[in-house]
Design a protein around this motif. Structure first.
Motif, short mmCIF file in Angstrom:
data_model
loop_
_atom_site.label_atom_id
_atom_site.label_comp_id
_atom_site.label_asym_id
_atom_site.label_seq_id
_atom_site.Cartn_x
_atom_site.Cartn_y
_atom_site.Cartn_z
N PRO A 31 1.06 -1.28 -0.22
CA PRO A 31 -0.33 0.11 0.03
C PRO A 31 0.55 1.37 -0.05
CG PRO A 31 0.61 -0.45 2.17
CD PRO A 31 0.44 -1.80 1.46
N VAL A 32 0.71 2.52 -0.97
CA VAL A 32 1.12 3.45 -0.87
C VAL A 32 0.12 4.59 -0.61
CG1 VAL A 32 3.26 2.23 -2.35
CG2 VAL A 32 1.64 3.82 -3.37
N ALA A 33 0.72 6.23 -0.07
CA ALA A 33 -0.14 6.94 -0.49
C ALA A 33 0.80 7.77 -0.92
CB ALA A 33 0.26 7.96 1.03
N VAL A 34 0.36 8.60 -2.15
CA VAL A 34 0.87 9.44 -3.34
C VAL A 34 1.39 10.59 -2.48
CG1 VAL A 34 0.32 11.27 -5.42
CG2 VAL A 34 -0.12 8.33 -5.68
N LEU A 35 2.21 11.30 -3.09
CA LEU A 35 3.18 12.18 -2.29
C LEU A 35 3.01 13.73 -2.89
CD1 LEU A 35 5.86 11.31 -0.31
CD2 LEU A 35 3.93 11.37 0.63
N PRO A 36 1.94 14.08 -3.11
CA PRO A 36 1.25 15.58 -3.83
C PRO A 36 2.78 16.45 -4.43
CG PRO A 36 -0.49 15.41 -2.13
CD PRO A 36 0.41 14.50 -1.95
N GLY A 37 3.07 17.18 -4.90
CA GLY A 37 3.27 17.92 -5.45
C GLY A 37 5.20 17.47 -5.85
N GLN A 38 5.26 16.14 -5.19
CA GLN A 38 6.94 15.72 -5.31
C GLN A 38 7.09 14.36 -6.03
OE1 GLN A 38 7.94 14.90 -1.28
NE2 GLN A 38 6.28 15.47 -0.34
N ARG A 39 8.30 14.19 -7.01
CA ARG A 39 8.63 13.26 -7.82
C ARG A 39 10.30 12.87 -7.88
NH1 ARG A 39 5.92 13.95 -12.99
NH2 ARG A 39 7.33 12.38 -13.46
N ALA A 40 10.32 11.65 -7.87
CA ALA A 40 11.18 10.65 -7.43
C ALA A 40 11.62 9.83 -8.49
CB ALA A 40 10.87 9.95 -6.19
N ASN A 41 12.74 9.86 -9.52
CA ASN A 41 13.23 8.72 -10.02
C ASN A 41 12.63 8.91 -11.10
OD1 ASN A 41 15.02 7.81 -7.96
ND2 ASN A 41 13.45 6.48 -7.72
N GLY A 42 12.35 10.22 -11.38
CA GLY A 42 11.51 10.81 -12.95
C GLY A 42 10.11 10.44 -13.01
N GLN B 50 -5.87 8.36 1.47
CA GLN B 50 -6.25 7.87 0.30
C GLN B 50 -4.73 6.89 0.14
OE1 GLN B 50 -7.13 8.80 -3.39
NE2 GLN B 50 -8.14 6.79 -4.10
N ILE B 51 -5.07 5.96 0.40
CA ILE B 51 -3.88 4.30 0.03
C ILE B 51 -3.95 3.97 -1.09
CG2 ILE B 51 -3.20 2.70 1.47
CD1 ILE B 51 -2.43 5.23 2.86
N HIS B 52 -2.93 3.24 -1.52
CA HIS B 52 -3.14 2.92 -2.87
C HIS B 52 -2.99 1.68 -3.25
CE1 HIS B 52 -4.19 6.79 -5.36
NE2 HIS B 52 -3.36 7.24 -4.00
N SER B 53 -3.80 0.26 -3.53
CA SER B 53 -2.70 -0.28 -4.02
C SER B 53 -1.58 -0.68 -5.16
CB SER B 53 -4.02 -2.00 -4.74
OG SER B 53 -3.40 -3.10 -4.71
N SER B 54 0.26 -1.03 -4.64
CA SER B 54 0.66 -0.95 -4.80
C SER B 54 1.90 -2.07 -5.01
CB SER B 54 1.39 0.55 -4.95
OG SER B 54 2.60 0.82 -6.25
N THR B 55 3.14 -1.81 -5.23
CA THR B 55 3.57 -2.67 -5.34
C THR B 55 5.39 -2.58 -5.53
OG1 THR B 55 4.62 -4.78 -6.79
CG2 THR B 55 3.78 -2.69 -7.73
N LEU B 56 5.60 -3.56 -4.58
CA LEU B 56 7.35 -2.79 -4.19
C LEU B 56 8.29 -3.67 -6.24
CD1 LEU B 56 7.91 -3.53 -1.15
CD2 LEU B 56 7.64 -1.64 -2.36
N GLY B 57 6.84 -4.44 -6.66
CA GLY B 57 7.76 -5.54 -8.30
C GLY B 57 6.78 -6.24 -7.76
#
Length: 563
Positions: free
Chosen positions: A303-314, A471-478
């Motif tokens: 589970p991840v949260a989006v960090l508004p206005g921030q970018r990482a690794n493009g 808000q929590i999103h269903s994401s992945t570490l790979g």
């Protein structure tokens, strides 16, 4: 940047520079092979660099030295208890049996490992599980000083801690100023970048040629079906590089390719917490030469949260949500305003909860999902980068009442209020009557350490305003699916025959642990083991031509067109 040695041929070509790829490269080089590492991105290290670099390696000597009892039989029983029929016994056995050899070998390289004390398995109450920990190892701190021009060519930003010093490993997440200053002077790092730097140093010491900005697009086969090289797309355009002994695929997963996600993954996934170069290149190359696929529906769910206005690794920056959903005074609710799972369970297991399909309205019942927490949570534990005792970030939704919060996040106010009332009653009784949060030894490990172990480390009322929601999103570490391999990482075709000269390790291969995430480091443990095995096998030319079954045609594989 490229180590331009002018070579158009190596004994072994390794595609990818994460933990699996560099382990394979170093293993092959230690066997005397001329090795070339080719990285698609401009920076090295892949998703491993973004990780904590914990490796789940059961039955290891560090646990024994700490007085922790583990065994081969116990480790295999644990994996089997979680398998659901998806773990191939021969791969589980190869994984567990190689751990002692791998760790002895690593002691001869710049990468040194050590125990993360007390980190329990993710399902410690299952047969063979380890509630007291002992299977999760992490790299020692490593100095970048001798990396020379490669020092600034790793993914991510400097992180000068060990896992044991972070909240997820039992620490505070803060270093004394004098310790941090000394580590900065010594250019010392831990976690993922520390692991990659140590493996990279080992590769450079062995003369491995490292290339960046080189995307492998096709495998080259001779008339017998053997893999003899790779076609690349790089700065100078398409070009071929020969591999005298073998090619090791270590290109990561396919989570950044929308079509592959759609066609293979078992449920929705958004905002991957990995490097954007994981677009399935290795998977496509393997499919083109007839590789058998396995485990394609699975990923290392998180589970991840989006960090508004921030970018990482493009890409859009996200945060793995772990401590916030585990510490007291927080719950997660679905679009109906109801709790739907044990919030403190391990992140991979949460994938199943996010993928629950409602048979009546044919929507995913638990998406969108919201983490709800109160002022006590923020004050005691902090949230989303805010230190304890400070305000939550401005982008976090907040309100003085639950009803107002519900309106802002579009969930039924009366349901959310009743959910919180029921939760608070359970907390008062010291028992989560719905989802048993806190009953597993694992649940509270990253919660309130002052109350661990015990349900109080993760149970706490949601009672004091202001109330917050993220808000929590269903994401992945790979992703975890890809070409099936034998115990040495040799890729199998659809008739269970080895494709000569082709190997795979890490997230590009069909995960040897199936759908299981055994404990902290469940991705990197197998990646290191099978990277080591694949590199060694490729260097020795240890490619067996398996006998086809009686009902299988034995015609040789046809060459792959490079057009």
């Amino acid at each position: 940047m490229q180590d331009n040695d002018g070579s158009d041929a190596y004994d072994v070509i390794v595609l990818g520079s994460g933990g699996a790829g560099l382990s394979a490269a170093l293993s092959a080089a230690r066997c005397g092979a001329r090795v070339g590492v080719f990285e698609k991105g401009e920076l090295l290290g892949g998703t491993t660099c973004l990780s904590s670099a914990v490796a789940w390696l059961p039955n290891n000597r560090y646990a024994r030295e700490a007085g922790i009892v583990d065994s081969r039989e116990q480790s295999l029983a644990y994996l089997e208890s979680l398998s659901h029929g998806m773990i191939l016994p021969e791969l589980a056995e190869a994984f567990v049996d190689t751990v002692p050899e791998l760790l002895d070998w690593l002691d001869t390289t710049p990468l040194k490992m050590r125990l993360v004390a007390g980190y329990p398995d993710y399902h410690p109450e299952r047969p063979g599980g380890m509630p007291q920990g002992g299977r999760s190892l992490e790299p020692d701190l490593f100095s970048f000083i001798d990396l020379g021009r490669w020092e600034d060519k790793l993914v991510g930003v400097p992180r000068r801690m060990t896992v044991a010093e972070t909240p997820i490993g039992g620490g505070t997440g803060h270093l004394p100023p004098e310790v941090l200053e000394q580590r900065e002077r010594d250019r010392v790092e831990g976690l993922g970048r520390g692991m990659i730097a140590a493996l990279l140093q080992g590769c450079l010491d062995e003369g491995v040629a490292v290339h960046t900005g080189e995307r492998g697009v096709r495998l080259i086969q001779d008339e017998s079906g053997r893999i003899t090289g790779v076609r690349f797309e790089g700065r100078g355009g398409p070009h071929d590089v020969r591999a005298e002994h073998g090619v090791v695929l270590a290109t990561g997963g396919f989570e950044w390719d929308e079509r592959l996600r759609r066609d293979f993954l078992r449920g929705p996934m958004a905002h991957p917490a990995t490097v954007p170069t994981c677009t399935g290149d290795g998977l496509r190359m393997a499919m083109r030469v007839g590789a058998q696929l396995g485990n394609m529906r699975e990923a290392w769910w998180a589970p991840v949260a989006v960090l508004p206005g921030q970018r990482a690794n493009g890409a859009q920056a996200v945060q793995l949500v772990h401590r916030e959903r585990t510490a007291p005074h927080s719950i997660m609710v679905n679009r109906l305003g109801r709790r739907f799972t044990n919030e403190a369970t391990n992140y991979n297991a949460l994938g199943g909860a996010f993928h629950q399909l409602d048979a009546h309205d044919f929507d995913y019942l638990n998406q969108p999902c919201w983490l709800i927490f109160d002022a006590d949570h923020v004050e005691k534990y902090g949230a989303f980068g805010a230190a304890p005792g400070t305000d939550a970030p401005e982008w976090v939704v907040r309100a003085d009442t639950l009803a107002d919060l519900a309106r802002q996040i579009d969930v039924p106010a009366d349901t959310l209020e009743s959910t919180v009332v029921h939760w608070n009653e359970d907390v008062r009784r010291g028992h989560d009557s719905e989802y048993h949060r806190g009953e597993s030894v694992y649940d509270g490990f990253v919660g309130d350490k002052n109350r661990y172990p015990g349900v109080e480390s993760t149970l706490g009322p949601v009672a004091r305003a202001p109330f917050h929601a993220v808000q929590i999103h269903s994401s992945t570490l790979g992703t975890k699916g890809g070409p099936r391999t034998d115990a040495d990482g040799a890729v199998l075709d659809v008739d269970d025959r080895v494709i000569p000269g082709l190997f795979a390790a890490g997230n590009v291969m069909a995960a040897p642990t199936g759908m299981v995430y055994g404990g902290a480091g469940g991705t990197l443990g197998p990646a290191l083991v099978f990277g080591y095995r694949a590199g060694r096998a490729a260097a020795r030319g240890a490619v067996r031509a398996a006998e086809p079954s009686a009902d299988t045609a034995a015609a040789p594989l046809r060459p792959v067109s490079l057009a």
